[in-house]
Design a protein around this motif. Sequence first.
Motif, short mmCIF file in Angstrom:
data_model
loop_
_atom_site.label_atom_id
_atom_site.label_comp_id
_atom_site.label_asym_id
_atom_site.label_seq_id
_atom_site.Cartn_x
_atom_site.Cartn_y
_atom_site.Cartn_z
N ASP B 185 0.92 -1.18 0.00
CA ASP B 185 0.01 -0.12 0.21
C ASP B 185 0.95 1.33 0.06
O ASP B 185 0.55 2.34 -0.72
CB ASP B 185 -1.01 0.00 1.21
CG ASP B 185 -2.37 -0.78 0.93
OD1 ASP B 185 -2.49 -1.09 -0.20
OD2 ASP B 185 -2.61 -1.33 1.91
N SER B 189 1.80 4.66 -3.63
CA SER B 189 1.92 6.04 -3.52
C SER B 189 3.24 6.73 -4.31
O SER B 189 3.52 7.69 -4.37
CB SER B 189 1.72 6.76 -2.01
OG SER B 189 0.68 6.45 -1.43
N THR D 26 -5.60 6.92 11.76
CA THR D 26 -4.26 5.90 11.36
C THR D 26 -4.64 4.42 11.78
O THR D 26 -5.39 4.09 12.84
CB THR D 26 -2.85 6.35 11.57
OG1 THR D 26 -2.53 6.31 13.08
CG2 THR D 26 -2.56 7.66 11.01
N THR D 29 -2.86 -0.91 8.88
CA THR D 29 -3.35 -1.28 7.47
C THR D 29 -4.14 -0.06 6.87
O THR D 29 -5.16 0.40 7.70
CB THR D 29 -3.73 -2.60 7.06
OG1 THR D 29 -5.31 -2.74 7.29
CG2 THR D 29 -2.99 -3.55 7.62
N LYS D 30 -4.24 0.21 5.58
CA LYS D 30 -4.88 1.02 4.91
C LYS D 30 -6.52 0.75 5.33
O LYS D 30 -7.30 1.66 5.15
CB LYS D 30 -4.71 1.05 3.41
CG LYS D 30 -5.27 2.34 2.51
CD LYS D 30 -4.65 2.12 1.08
CE LYS D 30 -5.67 3.19 0.39
NZ LYS D 30 -5.08 2.94 -1.27
N LYS D 31 -6.61 -0.52 4.94
CA LYS D 31 -8.10 -1.29 5.10
C LYS D 31 -8.47 -1.03 6.47
O LYS D 31 -9.79 -0.87 6.66
CB LYS D 31 -7.97 -2.58 4.75
CG LYS D 31 -9.48 -3.11 4.72
CD LYS D 31 -9.37 -4.81 4.59
CE LYS D 31 -10.62 -5.54 5.01
NZ LYS D 31 -10.54 -6.79 5.17
N TYR D 59 -7.54 10.22 1.84
CA TYR D 59 -6.50 9.28 2.25
C TYR D 59 -5.12 9.99 2.59
O TYR D 59 -4.65 10.66 1.72
CB TYR D 59 -6.52 7.97 1.36
CG TYR D 59 -5.09 7.04 1.37
CD1 TYR D 59 -4.97 6.31 2.49
CD2 TYR D 59 -4.07 6.98 0.42
CE1 TYR D 59 -3.79 5.40 2.42
CE2 TYR D 59 -2.97 6.21 0.32
CZ TYR D 59 -2.99 5.30 1.61
OH TYR D 59 -1.84 4.73 1.69
N PRO D 61 -1.20 8.65 2.76
CA PRO D 61 0.07 7.51 2.70
C PRO D 61 0.64 7.65 3.95
O PRO D 61 1.06 8.73 4.69
CB PRO D 61 0.76 7.80 1.47
CG PRO D 61 0.42 9.15 1.24
CD PRO D 61 -0.77 9.81 1.59
N PRO D 70 -0.75 4.17 7.47
CA PRO D 70 -1.73 4.83 6.60
C PRO D 70 -2.83 5.23 7.22
O PRO D 70 -3.19 4.85 8.46
CB PRO D 70 -2.19 3.39 5.69
CG PRO D 70 -1.70 2.44 6.47
CD PRO D 70 -0.41 2.67 7.23
N TYR D 72 -6.79 7.79 7.07
CA TYR D 72 -7.68 8.38 6.51
C TYR D 72 -8.27 9.61 7.19
O TYR D 72 -8.16 9.59 8.35
CB TYR D 72 -8.98 7.92 6.14
CG TYR D 72 -8.87 6.61 5.18
CD1 TYR D 72 -9.19 7.10 3.72
CD2 TYR D 72 -8.21 5.70 5.09
CE1 TYR D 72 -8.95 6.19 2.62
CE2 TYR D 72 -8.06 4.52 4.20
CZ TYR D 72 -8.52 5.12 2.73
OH TYR D 72 -8.33 4.21 1.89
#
Lengths: 297, 297, 297, 297
Positions: B185, B189, D26, D29-31, D59, D61, D70, D72
């Motif tokens: 991930d 970027s 945060t 993981t991103k998910k 989002y 990074p 990661p 959002y």
Amino acid sequence: MEINGVEIKDTYAEAFGIKVTRLLVTAATKKLALVAATEATGYGTSVIGCPAEAGVDCYVPPSETPDGRPGYVIMICNGSKKKLDHELLERIGMCILTAPTTAVFNVLDDADEELKTGFKLKFFGDGYEDETEIDGRKMHVIPIMSGDFLVESTFGYKEGVAGGNFFIIADSKMNGLVAAEVAVDAIASVPGVITPFPGGMVASGSKVGCNSYDFLDASTNEKMCISLKEQGIESDIREDAHGVFEIVIDGVDADAVSAAMKAGIEAACTVPGVLEIDAGNFGGNLGAHKINLQDLF
Amino acid sequence: MEINGVEIKDTYAEAFGIKVTRLLVTAATKKLALVAATEATGYGTSVIGCPAEAGVDCYVPPSETPDGRPGYVIMICNGSKKKLDHELLERIGMCILTAPTTAVFNVLDDADEELKTGFKLKFFGDGYEDETEIDGRKMHVIPIMSGDFLVESTFGYKEGVAGGNFFIIADSKMNGLVAAEVAVDAIASVPGVITPFPGGMVASGSKVGCNSYDFLDASTNEKMCISLKEQGIESDIREDAHGVFEIVIDGVDADAVSAAMKAGIEAACTVPGVLEIDAGNFGGNLGAHKINLQDLF
Amino acid sequence: MEINGVEIKDTYAEAFGIKVTRLLVTAATKKLALVAATEATGYGTSVIGCPAEAGVDCYVPPSETPDGRPGYVIMICNGSKKKLDHELLERIGMCILTAPTTAVFNVLDDADEELKTGFKLKFFGDGYEDETEIDGRKMHVIPIMSGDFLVESTFGYKEGVAGGNFFIIADSKMNGLVAAEVAVDAIASVPGVITPFPGGMVASGSKVGCNSYDFLDASTNEKMCISLKEQGIESDIREDAHGVFEIVIDGVDADAVSAAMKAGIEAACTVPGVLEIDAGNFGGNLGAHKINLQDLF
Amino acid sequence: MEINGVEIKDTYAEAFGIKVTRLLVTAATKKLALVAATEATGYGTSVIGCPAEAGVDCYVPPSETPDGRPGYVIMICNGSKKKLDHELLERIGMCILTAPTTAVFNVLDDADEELKTGFKLKFFGDGYEDETEIDGRKMHVIPIMSGDFLVESTFGYKEGVAGGNFFIIADSKMNGLVAAEVAVDAIASVPGVITPFPGGMVASGSKVGCNSYDFLDASTNEKMCISLKEQGIESDIREDAHGVFEIVIDGVDADAVSAAMKAGIEAACTVPGVLEIDAGNFGGNLGAHKINLQDLF
């Protein structure tokens, strides 16, 4: 004949024979299984230019798989046994064996013949490979960096059906596109079939041969091109239509393809602005299967 | 050297030259662009067994694309110019042209040479094809069933880098897997790179040659197999490690691959249980590029 | 008792009564149905601090819905009839009516009582609302900007079960996390249940009351906190465990919750590194339901 | 004024003041970060009936977050400071603290005032809570079952803008819907804004008051209802339009909302069949902000 006010044309889809395999890819998680299934079935829309026709059939929850883990059934198809053998070997070896935590099982019923894909892949283990049995199946255990990759020894194939299809004719471009999306989602619930094109739909119907260039075997079907119709070129598209999309279906047999066409058409007919359902054929002399639209209902 | 308590080994990744293309696929919606990009880059993990190495580089918002629509940059790579030409033609022609509402632009900087992919595809139009200009680019307009497919006339390629890599060594299997996911991930970027394996990670590191079977050119790297280590077979994996995953990166040049390795390693080192970052090489005589891990920081 | 080498503790989950509704949200596409279902069930983990407990139960394909369109079943729960009435009205009115192309049907079997949610929502039509019947159900048709919103007149509720649960105890943090993800995915295939917490799992088990601050009714369960255990504070977590996650389940009845616990536990036990399955209870005097772990198998 | 053949009406969006917070979530993981962000911003379309207006901004990074993981950015908004304080506490406490591996940072620039959300949440630690500093921020460390939850001590809020909007008028329903989807995706690349309705779009524009029922403060805007127009009822929708969708935007200030409207309108105008862009206002006396459509370009 009409469904929900949409005309179902009195015509048929002409479909072809193709050799079909059906594999179950399991993994530690549902997401990992889908990642491997997607990679292994990419670049697989049509054997006209791709090395195989391939796609994801359905999800199988952990309670129904041989190893109790989540999985996806995929289908890989080719008209030639030799090419199918190669594709199965490389798509499993390069796209599933390389994906974390996966295993692959044969889930085709009534196979005509078998391919020794798992047997061939085991040599990657360089002498460290082993065998085990899961659910009565002979599995090769190949040690890889992240753990063990398990693959069934043989995979069956049978003569299935390629190119089942229908056209969605709509009064606007996006009414047609949304109807195609809805049809593809509906077909996803029918077992034993895939819609191998991108997102399940075909934006570019073709005709056999080419009038302007003799070096091409297939070319755009100009009488079904929406922008040519709008430019005033002679067209087979009805006057009030401004969106045309095709759904193409491969399946394990004609019954599965027919069930998929039925589910897809019924779902497409719930979308406002769909005018007509048509189907693609080549006069009936090319394909082994004729599936009449009106007979589906 | 340590990052966040994780040992960065004093070693290097050995990477190879490969011919690289970089295309922008736009569509009416972000989802449709991704569908086409995914289909076109599937079955593309490694040229050892796949017809190309391919993957999605990055998303480009509508405000930054030539046609004002959402898009995804993809990369398609092969060591041979002839094979690259074929792959570009078929992956665009079968997987993007067939997807609804798409267009394809060349977005490679500093090309060494050009492929006439768009020029070749235009003949599918059977005489109804046209030309236009977008953003100073020569585009072919090919009428298809659902509208017009637009494709840039030529696509550049250049000598890029394949096989940039690092290993994540963790104290448990899933600590390693999650770290690999996080690394992938983070690399997403970085522009100009792809991680072509399934989900971006490689579960199966291989060695050159095969000790037990002389008909194989590559086989499992038994000294880096976690289950063989746990069975007591001699291993290069440290005693306290129980999870090993590899990330492989292709890029437009060594700088892009280095930036991706740096971003991926830093992100992996935030995951608890990661013990060590290693890299794969073949003694330094095979590949054109050596990327030292510690030099990245 | 062991499953796949994982110890199933001889203990029980203590669960509570809660009033449960079960709605089917359909839309023109599967994606639009999911968008509405997700918005309507957000901010709904636990009635301790959220206005409801809510989540997505399952997908229903077009062939099985009253209006032939794709849909998702959601559940919205609260202990108080009055609050449930308010939540249903606002979550449907603000999150589903406002979403494009949706309709909402009551799909709870054996309701104890009914809420007149559809009847109340119809007044938004300002006199332009109408009535129709679908599949024998009385539906209100409310004209909105993008078309018509259809909602069933009444929604049943019944006394269901909240707080069915189990703990996954693993040898590493991410081994536990991945097992929790796998369990949640497996539970998704069981009808009549939701896992209302984020991603279906709970990272923060709590105890009744608070020792240090008398103004709190609930606080962290320090004996089940993995980082406190690693700091040497007295713990109920076994010595070799380094990851603990809880799954919480609400369902239409105890049978559904038990089936979900069974499916989730079996799936979790396929993940390497899972050591033990435990469950949360409060001595048995607080909740109406005791679900014994070992009795599930 | 026209963009790509689409009429931009000479009118303005009337927008309102609202108190705005902006948080970075945060996770490992991103998910996982997205799962927490989604749960915390659900049931948050409009304060007319929801306890807050909330959504995902963008989002971030790993290389750009305070903890290298990661994340959002989400926004949570309410007109009342007291309600905003409550919503922040419960949405973080119930939907983010409960999600695995998360941390929450304040990322609002130029706050008017601060809320002590992190300070209040720390007591859940029952005396085991601690403090640390990340990137110059005071963070509370709260031990939970799966590890430690970190939350910044205070969160700023400022007077922002709610209800920025535009209408997409199209010649068919799905042409309009796809244009709305495209607009929402384009707006997602503009920092400092959210589109709080389901999927970012509003299917149900309303008017102030209700003619038929005096107990309602708002009701359907019958002159903008596409199905009423098609039934021949007097309408403000142009004759050739058959699809109308609204996009509503909240932002940190009028500049951000204007940038979002500009990006969304430009993207919508790339979709075939879009006829006109309009905007919603109430005569100019209700809202603090008037954003003229034509001034955006």
